[in-house]
Scaffold this motif. Structure first.
Motif, short mmCIF file in Angstrom:
data_model
loop_
_atom_site.label_atom_id
_atom_site.label_comp_id
_atom_site.label_asym_id
_atom_site.label_seq_id
_atom_site.Cartn_x
_atom_site.Cartn_y
_atom_site.Cartn_z
N HIS B 512 0.79 -1.06 -0.12
CA HIS B 512 -0.09 0.15 0.00
C HIS B 512 0.75 1.35 -0.04
N LYS B 513 0.67 2.09 -0.62
CA LYS B 513 1.45 3.36 -0.80
C LYS B 513 1.48 4.25 0.28
N GLN B 514 0.27 4.21 1.07
CA GLN B 514 0.43 5.23 2.35
C GLN B 514 0.82 4.12 3.56
N THR B 515 -0.08 3.05 3.50
CA THR B 515 0.13 2.48 4.94
C THR B 515 1.25 1.61 4.63
N ASP B 516 2.46 1.55 5.32
CA ASP B 516 3.46 0.89 5.12
C ASP B 516 3.37 -0.61 4.85
N HIS B 517 2.52 -1.06 6.17
CA HIS B 517 2.91 -2.57 6.59
C HIS B 517 1.58 -3.26 5.85
N LEU B 518 0.73 -2.58 4.92
CA LEU B 518 -0.22 -3.28 4.21
C LEU B 518 0.00 -3.60 2.91
N PHE B 519 -0.17 -4.89 2.59
CA PHE B 519 0.11 -5.66 1.30
C PHE B 519 -0.66 -6.37 0.79
N LEU B 520 -1.10 -6.45 -0.59
CA LEU B 520 -1.70 -7.55 -0.94
C LEU B 520 -0.93 -8.64 -1.74
N VAL B 521 -1.50 -9.72 -1.51
CA VAL B 521 -0.52 -10.90 -2.33
C VAL B 521 -1.72 -11.58 -3.03
N GLY B 522 -1.44 -11.88 -4.31
CA GLY B 522 -2.29 -12.85 -5.17
C GLY B 522 -1.65 -13.81 -5.43
N THR B 523 -2.55 -15.10 -5.54
CA THR B 523 -1.90 -16.50 -5.69
C THR B 523 -2.42 -17.19 -6.93
N GLU B 524 -1.89 -18.29 -6.97
CA GLU B 524 -2.22 -19.15 -8.25
C GLU B 524 -3.63 -19.70 -8.07
N GLU B 525 -3.92 -19.72 -6.83
CA GLU B 525 -5.47 -20.44 -6.49
C GLU B 525 -6.54 -19.35 -6.65
N GLY B 526 -6.11 -18.18 -7.11
CA GLY B 526 -6.98 -17.21 -7.30
C GLY B 526 -7.66 -16.35 -6.28
N LYS B 527 -6.88 -16.61 -5.00
CA LYS B 527 -7.09 -15.73 -4.02
C LYS B 527 -6.22 -14.35 -3.67
N ILE B 528 -6.73 -13.56 -3.20
CA ILE B 528 -5.98 -12.43 -2.97
C ILE B 528 -6.02 -12.01 -1.31
N HIS B 529 -4.90 -12.23 -0.85
CA HIS B 529 -4.91 -11.90 0.46
C HIS B 529 -4.30 -10.56 0.98
#
Lengths: 108, 711
Positions: B512-529
């Motif tokens: 995330h651009k403002q919130t340093d610790h926040l991030f998204l992960v996309g997976t091969e299973e089609g989920k986004i964490h």
């Protein structure tokens, strides 16, 4: 004593002769290539005509004329003084054999 | 003459009608009757010469008068070659047979006239004899002949000369008048130019002509004499001796110093090395000039493209409602990277014309080498920097503050950092099996803000389920696992009884651009964490985003809550990370979506590339359902587009395909339109406006969906 000294002197003289048979360039404004070539020519000429400086000078002059164009002058001798006007980059003044001074220059 | 004419006429009288002269040689039987025969011959001649004589006939006085009858009378006469006077029957005594015998041969020859000539052939015996006799050369004969001729001339010219004619030989061919004076010369006449061939002095023609004389021109030039110098010296035995002695001393000194220098040989070799280095420096100096020239040449070659890049605006956009087009500009390719798929593209944050392209292969079965290339728009023909690698490069990121630092992830699981300013082709840092290398391909790397110790660091994600933070500490690349992706399935039991937790396969992430610790992960299973650095093994949220592998997640540049994702399941979805129930927008692009990117100039514009070779550009503000541009940009069918990147300042995008080509496209004005309010005045710019714009859209979408949820 005197004899010994004489002998020593002679020895030294021959030693000197032996050592000093290489050409020694005293003054030259030629470029490297030309200088070595001219020096070798002088050595050859003086070795060839070791008892005739005139022919040696003649040979040097004629060969230089052939190689580098006309109007070369050469002086070979054991003692002489000179003041010459020469074309720039065309002068060689060297000693050879311990007793010869050779001056080669170009001036037309 | 008259006496001769008489018989002629007489003959005419007797045989005037003879057709003797008709071309045929008269068969004259030689001598016979003297006069008569003469007449006939004469008559023959007369007929022959008739053409030159006057036709009036002169009758001699004593001509026989004949009557007409008599004249018409014809006489026939047959001329034979026989001599009528020759005896017909000559009998001679034959001694052999002792009887008189008649000879069969009778000589018919009769000689009427003979005259001795005065000319002799010069080669004949007589001539030779005469020559010997007179002892003179041919010239004598010539002079003699001349003399004879002149004599003749004189004799004919008149009496006076006849008188003096007795004096022979004095008449020279040139001067016939000096007859008398040189009387005695006859014996030895001066031969006129001995040995010269006698020519006919009257047979000649004279011709003369005047040619144009070329004008003379004078030209001169003065040159400077070669420079001279004077030199003077004196040579004598002392001088020579001294010179040699001096030289000897020098030589000895040199010997001593040589010993010292031998010790310094090593240093010398070092110096040589430096010399070599300077040589290469020379080359690099030339290379700078060469680079400029190369760019100039390219600028000339691609002049039209450059003009389009700078000035071309699709005027037809005005007549289309909202749709726009992409104009293909330069196409970038490198021979050695052909057939290597473009695995990522990334613009340089500082130099707006420079971008990095990585090459590798997405095909599990056909893994080969890889390559990192840097291209500039200024030189489309050849990469600016080339880094060949052994393994396929899957991703790259340029440091935003130190644009010369490149982080790259490889198919073999390693990550590396290159420094462009160094001239080496090897990476500055590279992870190894010992230093926390991934065990599966690295799908994305991204530089992070410097940590508390001001160390550079970046994050990587791989199919092995780890998200790793890498820190560049001096000479080391240290790692920390940020998160371990797990599946919420029950751990399976391994063959030896150990519990094996199935791992999630990360394919992409975005911080995330403002919130340093926040991030998204996309997976091969089609989920986004949705994850936080604070939790090592837990997710803040999980979106069941796609049915197939997520290829990209990306936060919106302006709106802090919005992110976009794309997947192989043909869809692009836009999400609000605070709203986990479903996407805000879903777009079906009809083919596997390789990459999606937000435009840097608008919160509502994004572009996606699909495997069918199309670029799709959306502006939610214009159309919430359909792309405002859908354009195939590949030459060949079956070429899949893999990645896309917006330039931060210029209205262009670059798209990479799986054949190794990178195409730059210019967005037409409609694709980057700034929304206008009803009055036509431009709305205020800035992030707030962009956020507001997005929020407005979201409110339109959200409310009904919220209602649905409530229902």
């Amino acid at each position: 004593m005197e004899d010994q000294q004489e002998g020593k002197k002679e020895e030294k003289e021959t030693d000197y002769r032996r050592l000093q048979s290489y050409p020694l360039i005293r003054h030259s404004d030629m470029n490297e290539e030309m200088r070595t070539e001219t020096m070798e020519l002088c050595v050859t000429a003086c070795e060839k005509f070791s008892n005739n400086n005139e022919t040696a000078a003649k040979m040097i002059k004629e060969t230089m004329d052939k190689k580098f164009g006309a109007s070369w002058h050469a002086v070979v001798g054991e003692g002489y003084g000179f003041e010459i006007a020469h074309e720039v980059k065309n002068l060689l003044y060297m000693f050879f054999g311990g007793n010869l001074a050779i001056t080669v220059w170009k001036c037309s | 003459m008259p006496p001769k004419a008489a018989p002629k006429q007489k003959a005419g009288g007797t045989g005037s009608n003879l057709k003797v002269g008709k071309g045929r040689a008269p068969r004259i039987n030689a001598p016979a009757k003297g006069k008569d025969d003469d007449a006939t011959t004469e008559a023959g001649d007369g007929v022959g010469e008739e053409w030159m004589q006057a036709k009036t006939l002169i009758k001699p006085d004593d001509q026989l008068e004949l009557t007409e009858q008599e004249l018409k009378e014809e006489f026939t006469r047959i001329l034979t070659a026989n001599n009528p006077h020759a005896p017909q029957n000559i009998v001679r005594y034959n001694f052999k047979e002792g009887t008189f015998k008649q000879t069969s041969h009778v000589d018919q020859l009769a000689i009427h006239f003979s005259l001795e000539g005065n000319m002799i052939h010069k080669d004949s015996d007589e001539a030779r004899r005469q020559k010997a006799k007179y002892g003179a050369s041919e010239s004598y004969y010539q002079s003699w002949m001349w003399k004879a001729l002149s004599e003749q001339a004189i004799s004919e010219s008149g009496e006076e000369k006849k008188d003096e004619g007795e004096v022979e030989g004095d008449a020279k061919p040139e001067e016939g008048e000096q007859d008398g004076e040189k009387g005695d010369d006859s014996a030895t006449p001066a031969p006129p130019k001995s040995d010269q061939k006698l020519t006919n002095q009257f047979n000649f023609s004279e011709r003369a002509s005047q040619t144009y004389n070329n004008p003379y021109r004078e030209r001169g030039s003065q040159t400077e004499p070669p420079p001279r110098a004077t030199f003077s010296s004196t040579a004598n035995q002392w001088e020579i001796y001294d010179a040699y002695m001096e030289d000897l001393e020098k030589q000895e000194k040199a010997k001593e110093s040589k010993k010292q220098t031998s010790r310094k040989d090593e240093e010398k070799s070092k110096k040589k090395l430096t010399a070599l280095e300077t040589q290469s420096d020379d080359l690099s100096r030339i290379s700078h000039a060469a680079k400029i020239i190369e760019r100039m040449v390219n600028q000339n070659t691609y002049d039209d493209v450059a003009q389009d890049f700078k000035y071309w605006e699709d005027v037809s956009d005005e007549y289309r409602d909202h749709e726009g087009t992409c104009l293909p500009l330069w196409k970038f390719s490198y021979d050695k990277a052909k057939r290597l798929a473009v695995t990522s593209v990334c613009w340089n944050p500082k130099y707006r014309d420079l971008f990095a392209v990585t090459h590798g292969s997405y095909d599990f079965m056909k893994q080969t080498r890889g390559m990192i290339l840097f291209y500039t728009l200024k030189n489309p023909s050849y990469p600016e920097y080339i880094y060949p690698t052994e393994s396929g490069v899957m991703c790259v990121d340029l440091h935003p503050e130190h644009p010369y630092l490149i982080a790259a992830g490889f198919y073999d699981g390693s990550v590396a950092v290159y420094n462009v300013t160094l001239k080496t082709l090897t990476p500055l840092y590279q992870s190894t099996a010992k230093t926390g290398k991934h065990t599966d391909p690295v799908w994305q790397v991204a530089w992070q803000k410097d940590d508390l110790d001001n160390n550079l660091n970046f994050t990587s994600i791989s199919s092995d389920g780890r998200v790793v933070a890498w820190t560049l500490v001096k000479n080391e690349l240290t790692f920390t696992d940020v998160i371990q992706l797990t599946l919420d399935e029950v751990p399976q039991e391994g063959p030896d009884g150990t519990q094996l937790a199935p791992l999630g396969c990360g394919t992409c992430f975005d911080f995330h651009k403002q919130t340093d610790h926040l991030f998204l992960v996309g997976t091969e299973e089609g989920k986004i964490h949705k994850c936080s650095k604070a939790y090592n093994s837990q997710f803040l949220d999980t979106f069941d985003a796609h049915h197939m592998a997520v290829y990209k997640v990306m936060w919106n540049h302006f709106h802090p809550k919005i992110f976009i994702s794309c997947s192989a399941d043909w869809t692009v979805k836009i999400w609000d990370h605070t709203y986990t129930n479903g996407p805000m927008f879903t777009f079906d692009l009809g083919s596997s979506v390789g990459d999606v990117a937000w435009a840097p100039y608008s919160s509502t514009v994004f572009a996606a590339v699909t495997a069918d070779g199309k670029v799709h550009v959306f502006d939610l503000n214009v159309n919430k359902y359909e792309p405002i541009c859908e354009q195939a940009v590949v030459q060949k069918k079956k070429t899949k587009l893999t990645h896309i990147a917006f330039n931060s300042t210029h209205p262009i995008i670059i798209v990479g395909d799986d054949r190794g080509y990178v195409t730059s496209l210019k967005l037409s004005p409609n694709l980057r339109k700034v929304p206008k309010d009803k009055k036509g005045a431009e709305l205020s710019k800035g992030p707030e406006a962009e956020i507001a714009k997005m929020d407005k859209l979201l409110s339109l979408v959200r409310e009904p969906s919220n209602k649905d949820e409530k229902n």
